[in-house]
Motif scaffolding. Sequence first.
Motif, mmCIF file in Angstrom:
data_model
loop_
_atom_site.group_PDB
_atom_site.id
_atom_site.type_symbol
_atom_site.label_atom_id
_atom_site.label_comp_id
_atom_site.label_asym_id
_atom_site.label_seq_id
_atom_site.Cartn_x
_atom_site.Cartn_y
_atom_site.Cartn_z
ATOM 1 N N ALA A 104 18.468 15.892 -26.765
ATOM 2 C CA ALA A 104 19.275 15.614 -27.954
ATOM 3 C C ALA A 104 19.144 14.146 -28.382
ATOM 4 N N ASP A 105 19.158 13.228 -27.424
ATOM 5 C CA ASP A 105 18.989 11.810 -27.756
ATOM 6 C C ASP A 105 17.610 11.546 -28.358
ATOM 7 N N GLU A 106 16.592 12.213 -27.822
ATOM 8 C CA GLU A 106 15.230 12.054 -28.340
ATOM 9 C C GLU A 106 15.155 12.502 -29.802
ATOM 10 N N LEU A 107 15.773 13.619 -30.119
ATOM 11 C CA LEU A 107 15.770 14.114 -31.497
ATOM 12 C C LEU A 107 16.542 13.166 -32.410
ATOM 13 N N ALA A 108 17.694 12.681 -31.951
ATOM 14 C CA ALA A 108 18.490 11.745 -32.759
ATOM 15 C C ALA A 108 17.727 10.446 -33.001
ATOM 16 N N SER A 109 16.938 10.027 -32.020
ATOM 17 C CA SER A 109 16.195 8.767 -32.169
ATOM 18 C C SER A 109 15.142 8.833 -33.273
ATOM 19 N N LEU A 110 14.748 10.033 -33.669
ATOM 20 C CA LEU A 110 13.774 10.169 -34.752
ATOM 21 C C LEU A 110 14.327 9.662 -36.084
ATOM 22 N N ALA A 111 15.639 9.485 -36.176
ATOM 23 C CA ALA A 111 16.246 8.931 -37.392
ATOM 24 C C ALA A 111 15.687 7.545 -37.691
ATOM 25 N N ALA A 112 15.345 6.791 -36.649
ATOM 26 C CA ALA A 112 14.862 5.419 -36.807
ATOM 27 C C ALA A 112 13.343 5.320 -36.684
#
Length: 163
Positions: free
Chosen positions: A77-85
């Motif tokens: 989940a953190d990896e997917l959220a990090s794609l925002a940046a």
Amino acid sequence: MRTRLIGLLVVLALIVAVAWQWRADESDARAHLLTALDPDTVSHVELTLKGSPAQRFERHDGQWLTDGTRIADQGRADELASLAATPVATWNPASTFDEAKIGLAPPVAVLVLDGVRVEFGEMAALGKQRYAKVGDRIAFVPAQALPRAPRTASLPTHDSPAP
């Protein structure tokens, strides 16, 4: 006295110039990110990847959950959220591309972060980049920005009920 006043004004002018430049640099850096979202504040993630079941994650009290009740793979989940940046090389109007030719009709992957939809397409012809669409703009992003496929049943994800 006059020399001190002039010196103080020069120092003050330098501080203002540095602050202005810092703000301009920060604004320019934000313009070259895939979204304006801060990955640490993203609370809802949805992923649809060709050939895989859709995934949904919700952040509650700092912990990622699936189905609102099960503890999710926090790293996933953190990896997917990090794609925002994700850094963007260039932005172009979507109207300048034939979306079918670049893998965006239909997209290879669709990632929704707090309501911001990001569609990922195929690799670009030159360089190690891929197409990504946000709204009515298409970006060139690093090739590795594509969300990876979820783990298979043979590799447990350690889902367990939330406390």
